[in-house]
Design an enzyme around this catalytic site. Structure first.
Site, PDB file in Angstrom:
ATOM      1  N   LYS A  63       0.842  -1.205   0.000  1.00  0.00           N
ATOM      2  CA  LYS A  63       0.000   0.000   0.000  1.00  0.00           C
ATOM      3  C   LYS A  63       0.869   1.244   0.000  1.00  0.00           C
ATOM      4  O   LYS A  63       2.052   1.193   0.377  1.00  0.00           O
ATOM      5  CB  LYS A  63      -0.964   0.030   1.194  1.00  0.00           C
ATOM      6  CG  LYS A  63      -0.307   0.044   2.578  1.00  0.00           C
ATOM      7  CD  LYS A  63      -0.082   1.438   3.154  1.00  0.00           C
ATOM      8  CE  LYS A  63       0.674   1.374   4.469  1.00  0.00           C
ATOM      9  NZ  LYS A  63       1.595   2.446   4.713  1.00  0.00           N
ATOM     10  N   GLY A  76       3.730  -1.463   3.990  1.00  0.00           N
ATOM     11  CA  GLY A  76       2.745  -2.314   4.686  1.00  0.00           C
ATOM     12  C   GLY A  76       2.844  -3.787   4.355  1.00  0.00           C
ATOM     13  O   GLY A  76       1.845  -4.498   4.493  1.00  0.00           O
ATOM     14  N   ASP A  98      -2.522  -1.042  10.492  1.00  0.00           N
ATOM     15  CA  ASP A  98      -2.707  -1.058   9.036  1.00  0.00           C
ATOM     16  C   ASP A  98      -3.407  -2.312   8.528  1.00  0.00           C
ATOM     17  O   ASP A  98      -3.736  -2.394   7.347  1.00  0.00           O
ATOM     18  CB  ASP A  98      -1.328  -1.027   8.335  1.00  0.00           C
ATOM     19  CG  ASP A  98      -0.741   0.363   8.293  1.00  0.00           C
ATOM     20  OD1 ASP A  98      -1.486   1.326   8.533  1.00  0.00           O
ATOM     21  OD2 ASP A  98       0.469   0.468   8.002  1.00  0.00           O
TER      22      ASP A  98
HETATM   23  O1  C5P Z   1      -0.091  -0.666  15.017  1.00  0.00           O
HETATM   24  P1  C5P Z   1       1.328  -0.990  14.671  1.00  0.00           P
HETATM   25  O2  C5P Z   1       1.873  -2.127  15.495  1.00  0.00           O
HETATM   26  O3  C5P Z   1       1.552  -1.188  13.215  1.00  0.00           O
HETATM   27  O4  C5P Z   1       2.182   0.308  15.062  1.00  0.00           O
HETATM   28  C1  C5P Z   1       3.597   0.298  15.176  1.00  0.00           C
HETATM   29  C2  C5P Z   1       4.042   1.477  16.014  1.00  0.00           C
HETATM   30  O5  C5P Z   1       3.777   2.709  15.338  1.00  0.00           O
HETATM   31  C3  C5P Z   1       3.305   1.604  17.337  1.00  0.00           C
HETATM   32  O6  C5P Z   1       3.944   0.890  18.359  1.00  0.00           O
HETATM   33  C4  C5P Z   1       3.363   3.105  17.612  1.00  0.00           C
HETATM   34  O7  C5P Z   1       4.598   3.467  18.142  1.00  0.00           O
HETATM   35  C5  C5P Z   1       3.303   3.715  16.223  1.00  0.00           C
HETATM   36  N1  C5P Z   1       1.933   4.116  15.806  1.00  0.00           N
HETATM   37  C6  C5P Z   1       1.351   5.241  16.372  1.00  0.00           C
HETATM   38  N2  C5P Z   1       0.102   5.629  15.942  1.00  0.00           N
HETATM   39  C7  C5P Z   1      -0.561   4.939  14.986  1.00  0.00           C
HETATM   40  C8  C5P Z   1       0.023   3.800  14.396  1.00  0.00           C
HETATM   41  C9  C5P Z   1       1.281   3.412  14.832  1.00  0.00           C
HETATM   42  O8  C5P Z   1       1.942   5.900  17.233  1.00  0.00           O
HETATM   43  N3  C5P Z   1      -1.745   5.382  14.581  1.00  0.00           N
END
Ligand code: C5P
Length: 291
Positions: free
Chosen positions: A9, A99, A135
């Site tokens: 993506k 992603g 994501d």
């Molecule tokens: O949700 P995911 O595990 O992909 O996110 C990875 C990191 O990115 C999270 O631990 C956080 O630090 C940051 N993040 C964030 N806000 C979001 C998505 C991700 O702060 N909306």
């Protein structure tokens, strides 16, 4: 057994609205699935979940999001006797903001829903996807969508605009958590999504090029000047706009057609470890019933 295509993506817009009490950030983003695919091959087997992967640098245990997706779906279904052997042929570079891992997790949920004959509707898979990562829910839909919340609230935009892209990743990756940490504390958030929605409806790549915006772009280019040079190269090669992919480190250029994107990618492949041309993809139309 069928192979499953797991897309990448890009974010055509990405506005970070602010930090939340749970440590995540609220965001608003127009994301689009891209026809650059990992290939996932599944074979049912009793009890054991086993994963192999063509990329030696990726873990093949519970640290891999595809593995976790299989485990989590199995535990939600309360069917410990189910198992699967998974092989992932990686084409999407890691730590690129494309992603790849999230797409693999969503593709696993869809594929195992079929293979394990659960026949769950999308509604039942979405909360599991959100547990796996911000994501992941987007990849259950594909196509072009507005993302809100921490990214897990997905509203398909139904845009049929097929955008032609050249994607370039330099010889370093960027961690998403690091990128969020670099955002300045005091910012006045933009709202870029509506302008992008209108640009997509016009179908004009120039208008889409003008509407591109990603809050991570400036911070990433400041920390890694090599990214600014990729932007410059893409524009010299005829891109109508260029932008960091997610939190980086890949950058995409938007071209008038796929031939121009392919020519630019071939030129950039001489200087960068990864460069390819790809189109944005339509929403996934298959067996899952929506709501
Ligand atoms: O949700 P995911 O595990 O992909 O996110 C990875 C990191 O990115 C999270 O631990 C956080 O630090 C940051 N993040 C964030 N806000 C979001 C998505 C991700 O702060 N909306």
């Amino acid at each position: 057994m069928p192979d499953y295509l797991s897309p990448a993506k890009i974010n055509l817009t990405l506005d970070i609205l602010g930090r939340r009490p749970d440590g995540y950030h609220n965001l608003e983003s127009v994301a689009a699935a891209v026809g650059l695919h990992d290939i996932i091959t599944l074979r049912p087997q009793p009890e054991k979940i086993a994963l192999t992967c063509s990329a030696p640098y990726l873990p093949c245990d519970a640290r891999n999001l595809a593995y976790r997706a299989a485990e989590l779906l199995r535990s939600h279904a309360s069917l410990p006797e189910l198992g699967v052997s998974i092989h992932i042929e990686k084409r999407i570079p890691a730590q690129a903001g494309l992603g790849g891992g999230s797409g693999n997790a969503a593709t696993m949920l869809r594929a195992l829903n079929e293979l394990w004959e659960l026949r769950w509707p999308l509604d039942r898979l979405l909360p599991i996807a959100a547990l796996l990562g911000s994501d992941v829910p987007f990849f259950l839909f594909g196509g072009t969508a507005l993302l809100q919340g921490r990214g897990e609230r997905v509203s398909p935009l139904g845009s049929r605009a097929s955008l032609s892209l050249a994607l370039v990743r330099p010889d370093f990756g960027i961690s998403t958590a690091w990128a969020y940490g670099q955002l300045p504390q005091k910012r006045s958030p933009r709202r870029s999504a509506e302008t992008m929605r209108q640009a997509l409806a016009s179908g004009d790549p120039l208008q889409v090029g003008e509407a591109l915006h990603n809050d991570f772009d400036a911070v990433a280019c400041a920390a890694f000047p090599a990214l600014r040079r990729i932007h410059d190269r893409l524009r010299q090669l005829g891109a109508a706009g260029s932008l960091l992919c997610g939190s980086g480190s890949a950058v995409f250029g938007l071209f008038p057609d796929i031939e121009a994107a392919a020519r630019a990618a071939a030129t950039l492949a001489c200087d960068y470890p990864f460069a390819c041309a790809a189109r944005t993809e339509d929403m996934r139309h298959d067996t899952l019933s929506a709501r």
